[in-house]
Design an enzyme around this catalytic site. Sequence first.
Site, short mmCIF file in Angstrom:
data_model
loop_
_atom_site.label_atom_id
_atom_site.label_comp_id
_atom_site.label_asym_id
_atom_site.label_seq_id
_atom_site.Cartn_x
_atom_site.Cartn_y
_atom_site.Cartn_z
CG HIS A 1 -1.87 1.00 1.43
ND1 HIS A 1 -1.58 2.27 1.86
CD2 HIS A 1 -3.20 0.97 1.22
CE1 HIS A 1 -2.72 2.98 1.92
NE2 HIS A 1 -3.70 2.22 1.52
CB CYS B 1 -3.85 3.62 -1.37
SG CYS B 1 -5.10 4.84 -1.04
CE LYS C 1 -7.24 -0.29 6.41
NZ LYS C 1 -7.91 0.46 5.37
CD GLN D 1 -6.95 -4.29 4.30
OE1 GLN D 1 -7.86 -4.96 4.76
NE2 GLN D 1 -7.14 -3.06 3.85
#
Length: 410
Positions: free
Chosen positions: A127, A368, A230, A207
């Site tokens: 990212h 991104c 997240k 993530q």
Amino acid sequence: MQTTTPLDIAKIREDFPILARPYKDRRLVYLDSAVSGLMPRAVNERIAYYQAFEHTNVHRGVSQLSQEATDRFEEAREKVRSFLNAPSNKQIIWTRGTTESINLVAQTYGRQHVHAGDEILLSAMEHHSNLVPWQLLAEERGAKLRVIPMNDAGELLLDNLEELITERTRILGVTQVSNVLGTINPVKEIIARAHAKGVPVLVDGAQAVPHMVVDVQDLDADFYVFSGHKLMGPTGIGVLYGKKEHLDAMPPWQGGGSMILSVSWEKTTFIGPPGKFEAGTPPIAQAIGLGAAIDYVRSLGLDLIAAHGHELLDYATARVRQIPGLRVIGEAKEKASVLSFVLEGVHPHDVGTILDYEGIVVRAGHHCAQPVMKRLNIPATTRASFACFNDRDDVDALVEGILKVKEIFG
Ligand code: C6P
């Protein structure tokens, strides 16, 4: 339709007030947890309670109120420590998010260790948050970024890792789970191989934490970073875990209140970690909210959440593969519940917009991660991501939505 995992999805859905709101006059189908997790009621209520009854500043007052706020704030830090299995809560630093955590490391550890001619090794699927801070540092220092390549399926090519790690490599940065491809990278193996050549590793866990149990000691990560939002916590809070020897040796990042031992016009001395890296009033309610989010995911069980996510991903992948003209982007053997795709002849933004008309929230764009798009020779993808409250009805709605997009675009 329920999945076959032991999670009671209907009951879990009741924990998320937002799922009960009408959206485009339909049931809200939220398939965008990779951009930001929805917050369960328990998190909202914990934050509201803190704001209403417990709030003042922390680490500053002699009052009972201040002590209570400090205790709640530090209890949240302990929850993060336990969540990551870090050795000490002195190794858990609050930041605003993954991005800020990586910038902190780049501008402290990075500035200490990266000099002209040195190299920073990153994976091809990072990212921008785990790329741009290092690029800024490399430009400032006259250092060079090097890249661990990946194949068309979205798997890192690690055969030549030892050649990419040279005597000039000062740090390796890698994401545990790709936000675009869903690939789960073998970070434990990468760390062991980097350490064998004396190179520390920063793992971007943004993530990963919503989908798997993370043990920073088992991984032997030097730095591990993630964002609260997240993980179904609030925005504005993130975490930096670091090994003690690194944190002790790193200079402060920002200067201000709460991070000093003594200040005079001549010289300032600093407290140790984590305070050394937490100048100014911290995001107190957000930290407490993140603690509540950790309690929530742990009460469901991260392994059950992971199993449910895998099952939905398998179901969704099998269903979308049957749609003519649709190509799944990211076909790694090991994947978390992120499903990117492109649809022949339709821009992903159009796919996302039409799905939204149907009450289906997905993300469309480069996510991104422009170098990933360039590597795969695509401008963007549409991405669906799954969480504990999603069920097969959500996947079926996605498939019907995509068929509608195809109908509109002929
Ligand atoms: N990815 C997505 O839709 P922040 O913004 O600091 O909370 O997180 C940045 C970040 C860092 N690493 C990874 C792997 C990420 O996925 C993200 C955020 C979102 O994919 C927003 S671009």
